[in-house]
Design a protein around this motif. Sequence first.
Motif, PDB file in Angstrom:
ATOM      1  N   THR A 144       0.837  -1.203   0.000  1.00  0.00           N
ATOM      2  CA  THR A 144       0.000   0.000   0.000  1.00  0.00           C
ATOM      3  C   THR A 144       0.874   1.256   0.000  1.00  0.00           C
ATOM      4  N   GLN A 167      -1.961  -0.499 -10.925  1.00  0.00           N
ATOM      5  CA  GLN A 167      -3.117  -1.402 -10.952  1.00  0.00           C
ATOM      6  C   GLN A 167      -2.751  -2.778 -10.399  1.00  0.00           C
ATOM      7  N   ARG A 168      -1.588  -3.285 -10.775  1.00  0.00           N
ATOM      8  CA  ARG A 168      -1.152  -4.596 -10.276  1.00  0.00           C
ATOM      9  C   ARG A 168      -0.928  -4.572  -8.767  1.00  0.00           C
ATOM     10  N   ALA A 189      -2.418  -2.538  -6.619  1.00  0.00           N
ATOM     11  CA  ALA A 189      -3.749  -2.449  -5.995  1.00  0.00           C
ATOM     12  C   ALA A 189      -4.446  -3.805  -6.003  1.00  0.00           C
ATOM     13  N   ASP A 190      -4.304  -4.545  -7.094  1.00  0.00           N
ATOM     14  CA  ASP A 190      -4.903  -5.889  -7.166  1.00  0.00           C
ATOM     15  C   ASP A 190      -4.285  -6.834  -6.140  1.00  0.00           C
ATOM     16  N   GLU A 191      -2.978  -6.736  -5.963  1.00  0.00           N
ATOM     17  CA  GLU A 191      -2.278  -7.597  -5.000  1.00  0.00           C
ATOM     18  C   GLU A 191      -2.700  -7.270  -3.572  1.00  0.00           C
ATOM     19  N   ALA A 238      -5.558  -5.981  -2.696  1.00  0.00           N
ATOM     20  CA  ALA A 238      -6.937  -6.473  -2.561  1.00  0.00           C
ATOM     21  C   ALA A 238      -6.946  -7.978  -2.308  1.00  0.00           C
ATOM     22  N   ARG A 239      -6.062  -8.707  -2.974  1.00  0.00           N
ATOM     23  CA  ARG A 239      -5.974 -10.156  -2.757  1.00  0.00           C
ATOM     24  C   ARG A 239      -5.585 -10.466  -1.309  1.00  0.00           C
ATOM     25  N   GLY A 299     -10.187  -9.052  -0.808  1.00  0.00           N
ATOM     26  CA  GLY A 299     -11.010  -8.318  -1.756  1.00  0.00           C
ATOM     27  C   GLY A 299     -11.206  -6.846  -1.448  1.00  0.00           C
ATOM     28  N   ARG A 321     -10.282  -3.220  -1.515  1.00  0.00           N
ATOM     29  CA  ARG A 321      -9.362  -2.386  -2.293  1.00  0.00           C
ATOM     30  C   ARG A 321      -8.658  -1.388  -1.377  1.00  0.00           C
ATOM     31  N   SER A 341       3.378 -14.664  -6.078  1.00  0.00           N
ATOM     32  CA  SER A 341       2.897 -13.517  -6.857  1.00  0.00           C
ATOM     33  C   SER A 341       3.325 -12.195  -6.209  1.00  0.00           C
TER      34      SER A 341
END
Length: 146
Positions: free
Chosen positions: A39, A62-63, A65-67, A69-70, A74, A76, A122
């Motif tokens: 973050t 974007q990647r 932020a997706d990580e 969220a994972r 979920g 964000r 990842s």
Amino acid sequence: MYEPIRTKSVHALNDPPPPGIPHRTREEELDIQLAGHLTALLTVTDELRAHTPSAELDAAAQRIADEVARLRDGRRPLRAAPTTGAGGATAGPDGRIAKLHQRAHTLAGRALVVAGSREDASGAALAAERLDAHAAELGVTHRTTA
């Protein structure tokens, strides 16, 4: 010669924690740490995007932020509005851009250590990619893979 220990170790956690006291596993703590580092990296990436817009930084943000969220089931991450001060965006070694890349490089390194510790492929791949990207911007060479 040797006298056995007769008292219970103060480090033993045989009993469950008392009710009302939160307890997290090591994996949960590492997830929290990794999400926090990512973050912070996202915030610095957003700052860089404000000063030097590029498709590569957009995709990286974007990647990241997706990580996050994972890691947060979920949810964000909150995104701060980048600051764009007049005259502060110089590309020189003492300028704001170089300092942002240095900060991002440091955060990516921390995220890589935590991702490696929790064996998150990842997260480690993303952190290593960002570490290399910011190292290239700083003119630093290092090797992140074995």
